[in-house]
Motif scaffolding. Sequence first.
Motif, mmCIF file in Angstrom:
data_model
loop_
_atom_site.group_PDB
_atom_site.id
_atom_site.type_symbol
_atom_site.label_atom_id
_atom_site.label_comp_id
_atom_site.label_asym_id
_atom_site.label_seq_id
_atom_site.Cartn_x
_atom_site.Cartn_y
_atom_site.Cartn_z
ATOM 1 N N LEU A 166 0.807 -1.223 0.000
ATOM 2 C CA LEU A 166 0.000 0.000 0.000
ATOM 3 C C LEU A 166 0.839 1.271 0.000
ATOM 4 N N ILE A 167 2.086 1.148 0.468
ATOM 5 C CA ILE A 167 2.840 2.373 0.758
ATOM 6 C C ILE A 167 3.650 2.848 -0.449
ATOM 7 N N VAL A 168 3.576 4.159 -0.722
ATOM 8 C CA VAL A 168 4.507 4.783 -1.646
ATOM 9 C C VAL A 168 5.403 5.687 -0.795
ATOM 10 N N LEU A 169 6.712 5.569 -1.069
ATOM 11 C CA LEU A 169 7.671 6.194 -0.166
ATOM 12 C C LEU A 169 8.601 7.105 -0.952
ATOM 13 N N SER A 170 8.760 8.313 -0.442
ATOM 14 C CA SER A 170 9.773 9.194 -1.025
ATOM 15 C C SER A 170 11.124 8.506 -0.856
ATOM 16 N N GLU A 171 11.896 8.483 -1.926
ATOM 17 C CA GLU A 171 13.159 7.726 -1.952
ATOM 18 C C GLU A 171 13.957 7.920 -0.650
ATOM 19 N N PRO A 172 14.169 6.827 0.098
ATOM 20 C CA PRO A 172 14.738 7.007 1.431
ATOM 21 C C PRO A 172 16.264 7.005 1.481
ATOM 22 N N ILE A 173 16.948 6.972 0.353
ATOM 23 C CA ILE A 173 18.391 7.204 0.410
ATOM 24 C C ILE A 173 18.692 8.298 -0.588
ATOM 25 N N GLY A 174 19.765 9.014 -0.337
ATOM 26 C CA GLY A 174 20.089 10.126 -1.217
ATOM 27 C C GLY A 174 19.416 11.399 -0.749
ATOM 28 N N PRO A 175 19.683 12.467 -1.476
ATOM 29 C CA PRO A 175 19.166 13.758 -1.027
ATOM 30 C C PRO A 175 17.698 13.905 -1.367
ATOM 31 N N SER A 176 16.850 13.294 -0.589
ATOM 32 C CA SER A 176 15.427 13.430 -0.841
ATOM 33 C C SER A 176 14.716 13.385 0.502
ATOM 34 N N ASP B 266 9.340 -3.472 3.714
ATOM 35 C CA ASP B 266 8.655 -4.653 3.145
ATOM 36 C C ASP B 266 7.240 -4.315 2.687
ATOM 37 N N ASN B 267 6.635 -3.329 3.341
ATOM 38 C CA ASN B 267 5.267 -2.953 2.975
ATOM 39 C C ASN B 267 5.207 -1.996 1.788
ATOM 40 N N VAL B 268 6.384 -1.485 1.374
ATOM 41 C CA VAL B 268 6.401 -0.444 0.335
ATOM 42 C C VAL B 268 6.117 -1.050 -1.029
ATOM 43 N N LYS C 241 -1.232 13.233 -5.059
ATOM 44 C CA LYS C 241 -2.286 13.094 -6.073
ATOM 45 C C LYS C 241 -2.536 11.622 -6.365
ATOM 46 N N GLN C 242 -1.452 10.849 -6.364
ATOM 47 C CA GLN C 242 -1.623 9.413 -6.615
ATOM 48 C C GLN C 242 -2.429 8.773 -5.491
ATOM 49 N N ILE C 243 -2.210 9.250 -4.266
ATOM 50 C CA ILE C 243 -3.030 8.755 -3.147
ATOM 51 C C ILE C 243 -4.482 9.146 -3.379
ATOM 52 N N ALA C 244 -4.699 10.412 -3.765
ATOM 53 C CA ALA C 244 -6.063 10.891 -3.971
ATOM 54 C C ALA C 244 -6.744 10.108 -5.090
ATOM 55 N N ARG C 245 -5.981 9.786 -6.149
ATOM 56 C CA ARG C 245 -6.570 9.033 -7.260
ATOM 57 C C ARG C 245 -6.744 7.551 -6.923
ATOM 58 N N GLY C 246 -6.024 7.127 -5.887
ATOM 59 C CA GLY C 246 -6.145 5.731 -5.488
ATOM 60 C C GLY C 246 -5.127 4.804 -6.122
ATOM 61 N N GLU C 247 -4.036 5.384 -6.648
ATOM 62 C CA GLU C 247 -2.987 4.516 -7.188
ATOM 63 C C GLU C 247 -2.241 3.805 -6.066
ATOM 64 N N TYR C 248 -2.076 4.506 -4.960
ATOM 65 C CA TYR C 248 -1.451 3.910 -3.780
ATOM 66 C C TYR C 248 -2.316 4.217 -2.571
ATOM 67 N N GLY C 249 -2.075 3.463 -1.495
ATOM 68 C CA GLY C 249 -2.904 3.628 -0.308
ATOM 69 C C GLY C 249 -2.342 4.598 0.708
ATOM 70 N N ILE C 250 -1.029 4.545 0.910
ATOM 71 C CA ILE C 250 -0.436 5.309 2.023
ATOM 72 C C ILE C 250 0.819 6.021 1.537
ATOM 73 N N PHE C 251 0.943 7.286 1.880
ATOM 74 C CA PHE C 251 2.149 8.028 1.550
ATOM 75 C C PHE C 251 2.676 8.690 2.813
ATOM 76 N N ILE C 252 3.940 8.460 3.092
ATOM 77 C CA ILE C 252 4.570 9.156 4.207
ATOM 78 C C ILE C 252 4.945 10.527 3.669
ATOM 79 N N HIS C 253 4.187 11.532 4.048
ATOM 80 C CA HIS C 253 3.980 12.752 3.294
ATOM 81 C C HIS C 253 4.753 13.935 3.882
ATOM 82 N N PRO C 254 5.863 14.287 3.245
ATOM 83 C CA PRO C 254 6.563 15.482 3.721
ATOM 84 C C PRO C 254 5.895 16.723 3.126
ATOM 85 N N THR C 255 5.538 17.670 3.942
ATOM 86 C CA THR C 255 4.902 18.867 3.405
ATOM 87 C C THR C 255 5.942 19.901 3.002
#
Lengths: 369, 366, 579
Positions: free
Chosen positions: B184-194, B217-219, B231-245
């Motif tokens: 369900l989870i979409v994750l902003s790339e967790p290595i590198g400058p992001s 493992d859930n990603v 937007k992908q969450i809103a459209r329903g492409e993914y379920g959960i986004f760890i969302h940096p504002t």
Amino acid sequence: MTAIRVAGLRKLFGGAPAVDDVSFEVESGSILTLLGPSGCGKTTTLRMIAGLERPDAGEVRVGDRVVTSAEQGIHLPPDKRRMGMVFQSYAIWPHMNVFENIAFPLRGPLRGKRRPEVEIRDKVMTMLQSLGLEGLHDRPAPLLSGGQQQRVALGRALIGDPDVLLLDEPFSNLDARRRDEMRFELKEVQARVGVTTIFITHDQSEAMVLSDRVVVMNAGRIVQEGTPQAIYQQPSTRFVMEFLGQVDQLGARVAMAADGSPRARLDGAGDVEVALDASHPWRPDDEVILMLRSASVRVREPDGSHGWQGRVLSRIYLGERTEYVVGVGAARVRAFGSAIQLLDEGALVQLEFPAEAIRAWPAARPVGK
Amino acid sequence: MKRREALLGLTSLAAATTAAGNGAGAQGKESWDQVVAAAKKEGALVWSFFGAPGAATERHAKEFERLYGIKVELAPGRTGDFEARWNAERAAGKASIDIRSSGSPENRRLAARGLDQSFGTLPAAVEPSVPWILDPLIDVKAGNGHTLMTSAGGYFILVNNKLCPPAGGPRSYKDLEDPKFKGLIVLSEPIGPSPGSRWAAYAWKAYGDDHLRKVIDNVKALTRAEIEAPKQIARGEYGIFIHPTQVGAADIWKLPKPHPFRLVVPEDGVMLLFGATSLLKDAPHPNAARVFMNYQLTKSAQQINADDPGGPYIRRDVTPKVPELAHFATAKPFPNNPDTYEFGSKLFFEWSAKAEPYLKAAGLKK
Amino acid sequence: MATAESSIGRRAERVAGGRSRGSLRLETLLPAGLTVLVALLVLYPMGMVVLGSFWSAAPGQPGTLTLENWRSVLGDSATFEVLLTSLVIAVPRTLLALALATIFAWCIARTNTPFKRLLEGLLVFMFFLPELPWVLAWMLLGAPNVGLLNQWLGALVPGGEGLIDVYSYGGLIVLGAARSAPVLFLFVHPALLAMDATLEEAARMAGASAWRTVWRINFPLLLPALLASGILSFVVAMESFEIPQLLGTPANIFVFTTRIYDLAYGGHVANFGAAMVLALILLVLTGSLIVVQWRLLRGRAYTTVSGRGFKAQPLDLGAGRWIAFAVILGFFIVFGALPMVVLLLNSFMELSGFITWEMFTTQHWANALGRDDVLKSVRDTLVVGIAAATLGVVVSLFISYVVTRTAWRGRRVLDMMAWGPWAIPGLVMSLGFLWAFVWLPIYGTLWVVVLALVARGLPVASRFFTGTMVQLSAELEESARVHGGSWLRTFLRIWLPLLRPAVIGAWILLFVIAVRVLDVVVLLAGPGVRMLSVDIFLWTVTGRQEAGSVLALIQTALVIVGYVAVRLIARRTLQQSAH
């Protein structure tokens, strides 16, 4: 027996007829030539026979098969017509060698069967031999000379044992010497194979050499049809006469002889007269065009008799013979003389030619037959 | 090299003392006018920042030009683009960029490598009784280079209501390790400058190796388009986004209500992210840069940030456009929020790198 | 090959024969000057890439020579895994694109498919569509379950919403092929038109059916052209970045280029060295393919005695002609019109991808059209596009001339150099350009972007001209020289008019590339230079697709306006010169 019957063929290009009401028949095993200047519709006619072009009207029969009929909606594709064709460009496939080019017609599922490779090899090798191409079987096509390409094209057209052989100006890409050789070679091969042949050319001497019959075309229509001799000796129109050889045109006027028979009197030379066809309704003083075939006119020293006399205007020494331009009245006539006894410019000469070398037409329209 | 760093350290210390000192007010005012005059003379400024030009960055450029007559050239780019260009330019002696705004770790690394320079005293930074979420001069005062903190944002959990209904949905960061959220989870790339890297570092610091592995493992997919992901969450492409504002506006709040998504303010506290600006070494317009950095801290500039839905700001005295997204300013912070100089300049990379083997194991990275 | 060599040499001797002794003239200075220029444009940036692969830091930064980059990349199994993935995608992508392009070109060139001119125009139009927004439109259309196409399919058939998934190998291959097919069509269609029709007719007369003729005659004759353009297309597929980045990585599909991007930009510390090594591995691969392609073309360029130019009778497909029409039109609708419509709708929505009446707004258009920086982007893009296309045409024209028409010793090197920019992914070439051009005094101006684009366009344009020049008889030039034309006058009065169609074609191609290309300019379009492509990239990649859609539509319009304008100008000058 008639092998090919063409009836009422018509083809429009952009609304204008390129071929109009063309009909002729070809006897089995003979060579028929379509002769005419470029743009006269002869190639289009050939392509309609081949099935490469669809006629707007008319039909083509090969033997008892209708291969094309605009009226019946029949249009057999080219590959189903059992014809062989030599293209003007030869259209030798550059990605194949000589052997594969010639073997191509044998490799298809022609007439429902597939030939064994051994048979193909035998046939192609025999063909190569008869064409004088031994040892060239594995040469890539782009490396062939013009004459070799032409033979390969001929071999390819004949190897499938076609009912009809179509030749589209096959000599036009050859130099003069090769052309003469190939003419005889072609005639020989054709006679040996006995295939019914339609030949296209704009060169009247080629037509004379090769054909059993000649069809002369102009502006999409047939102007005259007949044996080479008939066409040459009795051209039905000024066009045919001009097209079939070098001709001088002489202006003349109709004058009635004492016995009432019509004569043409040459302009500016009151005593030079030619008898006219009496069946035509001539009127005195009508303009007449006289056409004289230069090749038949001889020059000799005058013997005192009246008639075709003139003065030598210029002389060209050609080696085998000498060409003169002779002023007769207002006209200039080309004529030939001996290579040994030369006549000087200004000399008075007598012109001699057979009666059939000169023909007369009213200035406006040709004489009816 | 060493001597130079020491020298720079000294100036920054001097700047810090001036900033802290009360008696220096009048003198500071006078010299600031000189700075502004010099800035106007420079007439231009090149501002490099992480991400794309958005409504806020453009409004800043316009507003700044209106205030000072100094033209701001926007040079957006991610860390790699910026560094590639800036380094090549500096090697050729043609540095064209004056200031760089990015996530605090990037700026702190610039500081640690001595690639920034002192911006002196900024009146807005020493203005009394501003309700800062974080003191903009926290690094300067500690003698850790010349990073100016200019914004703050947080990580929330954005959830699609259809794919992951409220009942049984995640309530905290910790919950995300539950296997029921697999795929369900979409994750902003967790290595590198992001931005995702900081989540990885925080999560590892707070909950350890095992937690990091289980969440990864859930990603379902990694993303670098942190503005597209909501937007992908809103459209329903993914379920959960760890969302940096932090990165920019979350436009999904423009959607008609009821929203197909919900924002979860994690029960275990909001992970805070700081954004910063550095005055770069060899900046061709250093005075304009200082005036701009000062401008960034003013209330009006911070309000421009807050006008973007989810836009990050560092003063609490502004009115956020979407209050739901403003919890980072008031909500319980994540325990031991680790966004410090030490973390940004060094530990951040070590910690976020902990995610790498798990990402590879999960087939999310090669 | 030996004969080709010697005939080129012979021609050139004759040309050089007119040279007056001792004096340095344009024609003698040209090859050397050109080589220096091309070396500056191509070799210098590529040298920076090579240096970067052996340097412990970015070129220009303090560092040491090292083999470490090579060791780490070659020792990493991931390198070969991503290479394999790239191949697994690029090979079927190229084959599919080639098949589509050939079928389309054949239908349009050689059959009685209705509305051919229209179909041809539509395929050319597809070539103009910018890549990035196109891919983004497809993400909206083809996302599993929620994509618009899937929603429509779901409404038609139960379970239909799961049918299409662009985030997959299939998505990468099909969408990649849909991008490549129109470009390949542009290559294959003229080849089919130029083919001597009598070769086909001869096969029909020799008893071959229409299909056997296609298979045994058309196809083998076309094969060299197909292989050549197929290899070029394959190289493009291997170097493609946007599609795998946007569609591949979410599905955990990693290819060579996304790996390069990761190494160069993805880490906390940019590992340019390793990225350069990967790029050079790709260079060796693509470079050797290009050499193969040279061989193929050189050995099998068929020149045939041409016939009287009878236009081949188009093959009658019967009722099938409507199927052919429908297939090509369908291809355009699905892969050309649909994404553009989505793009257009998107540009009027508050929020990308939520296409409903409630979300309708004109603010993005109002914003874009009323903003100075967008106008500046349009202006800069136009200036750069026109300058790069014009300069690129001039340089490649001279390169092709030297390569095909002179005996100059370095001409092969020149030819090879002009190929360089094609064999290195734009992603890496952009770093090469940056490192190389940052030292030039024109850095930071439009002209550095123009230079990079000229370099990028050289392979395409010089190919274009070489193909045409080879077909023109050397006697045309020789007779001009014999009749007192100077070299320059001969070039301007004989070559240029003869090459006019190629010049126009190449100019349009270069203009389109210049306006569309992103990777080359992304690092160079710094302060003072704005390029639409970079703006579109920044807006869309970071999620502001609505505004990005507006810019993408403006960019597409720009390209089409440029195309039409050049066509009109070309027609007018043709008419004028006829007076």
